[in-house]
Enzyme design. Structure first.
Site, PDB file in Angstrom:
ATOM      1  N   GLY A 237       0.780  -1.224   0.000  1.00 53.23           N
ATOM      2  CA  GLY A 237       0.000   0.000   0.000  1.00 53.23           C
ATOM      3  C   GLY A 237       0.816   1.280   0.000  1.00 53.23           C
ATOM      4  O   GLY A 237       0.275   2.357   0.242  1.00 53.23           O
ATOM      5  N   GLU A 271       4.970  -6.159   1.933  1.00 56.37           N
ATOM      6  CA  GLU A 271       4.640  -6.754   0.633  1.00 56.37           C
ATOM      7  C   GLU A 271       4.043  -5.724  -0.316  1.00 56.37           C
ATOM      8  O   GLU A 271       2.883  -5.808  -0.685  1.00 56.37           O
ATOM      9  CB  GLU A 271       3.723  -7.972   0.801  1.00 56.37           C
ATOM     10  CG  GLU A 271       2.528  -7.723   1.687  1.00 56.37           C
ATOM     11  CD  GLU A 271       1.660  -8.961   1.886  1.00 56.37           C
ATOM     12  OE1 GLU A 271       2.171 -10.089   1.820  1.00 56.37           O
ATOM     13  OE2 GLU A 271       0.458  -8.781   2.108  1.00 56.37           O
ATOM     14  N   GLY A 273       3.365  -3.711  -3.856  1.00 62.15           N
ATOM     15  CA  GLY A 273       3.230  -4.064  -5.266  1.00 62.15           C
ATOM     16  C   GLY A 273       3.400  -2.821  -6.127  1.00 62.15           C
ATOM     17  O   GLY A 273       4.403  -2.619  -6.804  1.00 62.15           O
ATOM     18  N   ARG A 274       2.401  -1.934  -6.036  1.00 62.54           N
ATOM     19  CA  ARG A 274       2.353  -0.753  -6.895  1.00 62.54           C
ATOM     20  C   ARG A 274       3.645   0.057  -6.866  1.00 62.54           C
ATOM     21  O   ARG A 274       4.189   0.412  -7.917  1.00 62.54           O
ATOM     22  CB  ARG A 274       1.186   0.143  -6.463  1.00 62.54           C
ATOM     23  CG  ARG A 274       0.928   1.320  -7.382  1.00 62.54           C
ATOM     24  CD  ARG A 274      -0.148   2.252  -6.809  1.00 62.54           C
ATOM     25  NE  ARG A 274      -1.415   1.576  -6.569  1.00 62.54           N
ATOM     26  CZ  ARG A 274      -2.384   1.441  -7.471  1.00 62.54           C
ATOM     27  NH1 ARG A 274      -2.229   1.931  -8.679  1.00 62.54           N
ATOM     28  NH2 ARG A 274      -3.506   0.818  -7.161  1.00 62.54           N
ATOM     29  N   CYS A 349     -16.175   3.197 -27.128  1.00 67.55           N
ATOM     30  CA  CYS A 349     -17.407   3.968 -27.286  1.00 67.55           C
ATOM     31  C   CYS A 349     -18.040   4.223 -25.926  1.00 67.55           C
ATOM     32  O   CYS A 349     -19.174   3.808 -25.665  1.00 67.55           O
ATOM     33  CB  CYS A 349     -18.371   3.210 -28.183  1.00 67.55           C
ATOM     34  SG  CYS A 349     -17.602   2.643 -29.702  1.00 67.55           S
ATOM     35  N   TYR A 378      -0.846  -2.412 -11.946  1.00 68.19           N
ATOM     36  CA  TYR A 378      -2.301  -2.293 -12.064  1.00 68.19           C
ATOM     37  C   TYR A 378      -2.661  -1.559 -13.355  1.00 68.19           C
ATOM     38  O   TYR A 378      -3.444  -0.611 -13.350  1.00 68.19           O
ATOM     39  CB  TYR A 378      -2.902  -1.578 -10.851  1.00 68.19           C
ATOM     40  CG  TYR A 378      -2.551  -2.227  -9.535  1.00 68.19           C
ATOM     41  CD1 TYR A 378      -3.223  -3.378  -9.118  1.00 68.19           C
ATOM     42  CD2 TYR A 378      -1.547  -1.711  -8.726  1.00 68.19           C
ATOM     43  CE1 TYR A 378      -2.889  -3.984  -7.913  1.00 68.19           C
ATOM     44  CE2 TYR A 378      -1.220  -2.312  -7.518  1.00 68.19           C
ATOM     45  CZ  TYR A 378      -1.898  -3.443  -7.120  1.00 68.19           C
ATOM     46  OH  TYR A 378      -1.572  -4.037  -5.931  1.00 68.19           O
TER      47      TYR A 378
HETATM   48  C1  LIG Z   1      -2.775  -5.793  -3.148  1.00 68.22           C
HETATM   49  C2  LIG Z   1      -2.099  -6.271  -1.936  1.00 68.22           C
HETATM   50  C3  LIG Z   1      -0.798  -5.873  -1.647  1.00 68.22           C
HETATM   51  C4  LIG Z   1      -0.041  -4.852  -2.480  1.00 68.22           C
HETATM   52  O1  LIG Z   1      -0.650  -3.609  -2.413  1.00 68.22           O
HETATM   53  P1  LIG Z   1       0.036  -2.363  -3.182  1.00 68.22           P
HETATM   54  O2  LIG Z   1      -0.929  -1.252  -2.956  1.00 68.22           O
HETATM   55  O3  LIG Z   1       0.148  -2.757  -4.609  1.00 68.22           O
HETATM   56  O4  LIG Z   1       1.362  -2.132  -2.565  1.00 68.22           O
HETATM   57  C5  LIG Z   1      -0.173  -6.427  -0.562  1.00 68.22           C
HETATM   58  N1  LIG Z   1      -0.811  -7.319   0.238  1.00 68.22           N
HETATM   59  C6  LIG Z   1      -2.076  -7.726  -0.008  1.00 68.22           C
HETATM   60  C7  LIG Z   1      -2.715  -8.695   0.896  1.00 68.22           C
HETATM   61  C8  LIG Z   1      -2.771  -7.214  -1.085  1.00 68.22           C
HETATM   62  O5  LIG Z   1      -4.023  -7.590  -1.312  1.00 68.22           O
END
Ligand SMILES: *Cc1c(COP(=O)(O)O)cnc(C)c1O
Length: 402
Positions: A237, A271, A273-274, A349, A378
């Site tokens: 997050g 953990e 991601g983004r 469209c 994403y």
């Molecule tokens: C989506 C998710 C993440 C990664 O979130 P980001 O906003 O991409 O950093 C980590 N842990 C869990 C459980 C998630 O669902």
């Protein structure tokens, strides 16, 4: 936004062929450097897992894995995909709504941790764990009663500290704790600690506060339930600022905070991601038409939000840069504007198919190219590719590693 020369050159080269655009490009060397910096900012012993759902591209996974301790997968599909893309990677298996087949696949694959979302899911893990003949190591996904990150920005998503389908509130955690201590589960499952992922879009100050609150709750909970040497996954997050694309999450500040919060005998894990992969991806396309409608200038580009859903999903303007296209060869006038603000729409469209609004351009003409940045997370993988059946983008990789 600032455009690397390598991306500009590739866009110009691809534009020579009518079918060359739209295209995605991933700069793997930039990703490798960025992921390495994140790793270096974290204190020794803090584990970095990459959330595969942000971008599961195999080359992206292999590049990130060079700096990560493991991969977090949230479905049986991601589990199989990640195991094939990065053989031997440590996997954490999470996500809501796990099926019996998914749990069995995770146990067979020997995942490092299973993140358990409910007492019911915990009970369903017993059979595959018994069949495996060795204890399965689990974290309970907690939805603790923390004050929680305040949703201070428009695009923050709250997943904890509030009613939610994710994880277990204190009441459910208590049920799960009793269950795992029972005669049925105790021999086959081992509780190693708590997992949380409470919000997305947090800056470093918010992430620090969340980490502190999670650890306050988690330490007391694990002590009460006798979890030795507990592990705490603090979630992902970390924010990506789409309005200010040159900004980065303050990994150094966050790393210092984690160092101050950590205690011997415990394992901390994050953990994201983004904030790991967003910056390495670009979506390149060409302008098909430019026109003014009721006083507003629109540029229509090849492709659209069925390739890059991020701006539609989050309600922002995707940051972009204009690249002058090749000389105009058509025997008709070239539509264009100069010194205006332009709304960039795609080929779908629907009025929702807007990639960016009010983009100031010095000049924009049909045939010019647009490079959308921050398209590495994403982006393609959350897009509704088949809507309208336009051709899919090509994928290119700059600076493949190794
Ligand atoms: C989506 C998710 C993440 C990664 O979130 P980001 O906003 O991409 O950093 C980590 N842990 C869990 C459980 C998630 O669902």
């Amino acid at each position: 936004m600032r455009l690397p020369a390598s991306v500009r050159d590739l866009a110009t080269e691809l534009a020579r062929d009518e079918a060359g655009l739209p295209a995605y490009v991933y700069d793997l060397a930039a990703l490798d450097t960025h992921a390495g910096r994140i790793r270096a900012a974290l204190p020794a012993g803090t584990e970095l897992y990459y959330a595969v759902k942000a971008n599961p591209d195999p080359d992206v996974l292999r590049t990130v894995a060079r700096s990560a301790d493991g991969l977090e997968v949230s479905s049986a599909g991601e589990l199989a995909h990640a195991a094939a893309a990065v053989p031997g990677a440590a996997l954490a298996f999470g996500g809501p709504g796990k099926t019996a087949a998914g749990l069995a696949a995770a146990v067979r694959a020997g995942v490092h941790r299973v993140h358990v979302e409910s007492p019911h899911e915990l009970a369903a893990l017993a059979a595959p764990a018994r069949a495996a003949g060795r204890p399965v190591e689990v974290l309970f996904r907690a939805n603790p009663p923390v004050a929680g990150p305040e949703a201070t920005t428009r695009d923050m998503l709250l997943m904890g500290g509030t009613p939610s389908p994710f994880g277990m509130d204190p009441g459910l955690l208590e049920q799960a704790a009793q269950l795992i201590k029972g005669d049925d589960l105790a021999p086959v499952l081992r509780l190693r600690g708590l997992h949380t992922h409470l919000a997305s879009g947090q800056d470093a100050a918010q992430s620090r506060r969340t980490a502190r609150e999670v650890l306050d709750f988690g330490r007391r909970w694990c002590a009460r339930h006798g979890v030795p040497g507990p592990e705490f996954t603090l979630g992902g997050g970390m924010a990506v600022d789409y309005e200010r694309p040159e900004e980065r999450f303050d990994w150094a500040g966050y790393g210092h905070a984690l160092a101050a919060l950590s205690r011997p005998g415990e394992t901390l894990r994050i953990e994201p991601g983004r904030a790991v992969t967003a910056y390495c991806g670009w979506y390149l396309t060409r302008v098909l038409d430019v026109k003014t409608s009721h006083g507003r200038v629109f540029a229509v580009v090849a492709g659209g939000t069925h390739h890059l859903r991020t701006p539609a999903a989050k309600g922002h303007s995707q940051p972009c840069a204009v690249i002058p296209g090749p000389a105009w060869a058509a025997d008709r006038p070239r539509p264009g504007v100069a010194g205006e603000r332009v709304t960039i729409a795609g080929q779908l469209c629907t009025p929702r198919d807007v990639l960016a609004r009010d983009v100031p351009v010095t000049r924009l003409r049909a045939g010019d190219l647009v490079a959308f940045g921050l398209a590495g997370a994403y982006a393609w993988n959350i897009s509704h590719h088949d809507f309208l059946l336009h051709p899919p983008p090509a994928f290119h990789y700059l600076n493949r590693i190794g």
